[in-house]
Design a protein around this motif. Structure first.
Motif, mmCIF file in Angstrom:
data_model
loop_
_atom_site.group_PDB
_atom_site.id
_atom_site.type_symbol
_atom_site.label_atom_id
_atom_site.label_comp_id
_atom_site.label_asym_id
_atom_site.label_seq_id
_atom_site.Cartn_x
_atom_site.Cartn_y
_atom_site.Cartn_z
ATOM 1 N N VAL A 48 0.871 -1.204 0.086
ATOM 2 C CA VAL A 48 -0.006 0.139 -0.087
ATOM 3 C C VAL A 48 0.913 1.364 0.088
ATOM 4 O O VAL A 48 2.085 1.156 0.356
ATOM 5 N N GLU A 61 2.446 3.181 -5.723
ATOM 6 C CA GLU A 61 3.615 4.130 -5.663
ATOM 7 C C GLU A 61 3.133 5.321 -5.169
ATOM 8 O O GLU A 61 2.455 6.011 -6.022
ATOM 9 N N SER A 62 3.437 5.614 -4.032
ATOM 10 C CA SER A 62 3.015 6.923 -3.497
ATOM 11 C C SER A 62 3.124 8.209 -4.395
ATOM 12 O O SER A 62 2.235 8.900 -4.629
HETATM 13 N N1 LIG Z 1 7.753 2.829 -3.002
HETATM 14 C C1 LIG Z 1 6.500 2.521 -2.233
HETATM 15 C C2 LIG Z 1 6.504 1.776 -0.845
HETATM 16 C C3 LIG Z 1 5.294 1.498 -0.311
HETATM 17 C C4 LIG Z 1 5.615 0.393 1.063
HETATM 18 O O1 LIG Z 1 6.775 0.183 1.300
HETATM 19 N N2 LIG Z 1 4.633 0.171 1.747
HETATM 20 C C5 LIG Z 1 4.717 -0.608 2.821
HETATM 21 C C6 LIG Z 1 3.723 0.040 4.093
HETATM 22 S S1 LIG Z 1 4.511 1.223 4.840
HETATM 23 C C7 LIG Z 1 3.929 -1.970 2.492
HETATM 24 O O2 LIG Z 1 2.931 -2.119 1.946
HETATM 25 N N3 LIG Z 1 4.727 -2.965 2.845
HETATM 26 C C8 LIG Z 1 4.335 -4.335 2.608
HETATM 27 C C9 LIG Z 1 3.910 -5.033 3.915
HETATM 28 O O3 LIG Z 1 3.567 -4.023 5.038
HETATM 29 O O4 LIG Z 1 3.524 -6.301 3.893
HETATM 30 C C10 LIG Z 1 5.712 3.709 -2.186
HETATM 31 O O5 LIG Z 1 6.046 4.634 -2.344
HETATM 32 O O6 LIG Z 1 4.514 3.556 -2.401
#
Ligand SMILES: N[C@@H](CCC(=O)N[C@@H](CS)C(=O)NCC(=O)O)C(=O)O
Length: 216
Positions: A48, A61-62
């Motif tokens: 997310v 991708e934020s």
């Molecule tokens: N590059 C992505 C990174 C997004 C990200 O790392 N999200 C984390 C939550 S902070 C996530 O979904 N991690 C998978 C999980 O928690 O299992 C963005 O900018 O959206």
């Protein structure tokens, strides 16, 4: 449009900010942390934020989400430049702040940990990256010392409370505010005056809750 998020997720706060700053309506759903099926069915992996656009297509991708919303709804708000000195400071704080944040997120009553299984999923996954949560909490003073020093350096880079570069809202705000917002869950953080005013102002402008009241 619909945005899938976790409440603790700084990347999700980036996406939520652009809706708040532009006063745009959107539907938000907080996923359970152990829900792998929903994000995977939308974008092929467990991640997310995810934006489901009005045409039904899903976008991860934020920063892509922020750009898409900024460029397609109302007047464009953000400039793209990021000062290298701010980037350095954020990288420095980002190198250790999860040791303070992750063990606290699970104590805030956040919607993504709504079941024992969701909570266990998060703890198990994140223990692999930062180590034991209780040990990290016990090491708070060491991280807090560093953080309080780094925040005084950051203070000099905050040029206005409603736009960090002093000129116009920018991607700097989209990257900086979510980090500071999350740090409001840490008891004992000393927010220097400009940082504090910035966090409070940007929270109102972007309609994002802070964690002061629940700080651990
Ligand atoms: N590059 C992505 C990174 C997004 C990200 O790392 N999200 C984390 C939550 S902070 C996530 O979904 N991690 C998978 C999980 O928690 O299992 C963005 O900018 O959206």
């Amino acid at each position: 449009m619909k945005l899938y998020v976790y409440e603790h997720c700084p990347f999700c706060v980036r996406a939520r900010m652009i809706f708040g700053l532009k006063n745009l309506p959107f539907e938000q759903e907080v996923l359970s942390n152990d829900d792998e099926a929903t994000p995977t069915s939308l974008v092929g992996k467990k991640v997310v934020p995810i934006l489901v656009k009005d045409d039904g297509t899903a976008m991860p991708e934020s920063l892509d989400i922020v750009k898409y919303v900024d460029e397609n709804f109302g007047d464009k708000l953000l400039t793209e430049q990021i000062r290298p000195e701010l980037e350095v400071q954020l990288k420095q704080i980002g190198s250790y702040y999860n040791h303070l944040l992750l063990p606290r997120f699970v104590k805030l009553g956040l919607a993504e940990y709504n079941t024992q299984s969701a909570l266990n999923y998060f703890i198990q996954k994140k223990t692999k990256s930062i180590g034991d949560f209780a040990e990290n909490l016990a090491n708070t003073p060491q991280y807090l010392d560093k953080l309080n020093r780094d925040l005084t350096l950051l203070d000099n880079l905050i040029l206005a409370q409603d736009k960090v570069n002093g000129e116009q809202l920018s991607v700097e705000d989209i990257i900086l505010f979510p980090m500071l917002r999350n740090l409001t869950c840490v008891k004992g953080v000393i927010f220097p005056t400009r940082v504090k005013n910035y966090v409070d102002c940007m929270a109102k402008m972007s309609k994002i809750d802070l964690f002061y009241g629940n700080a651990v």
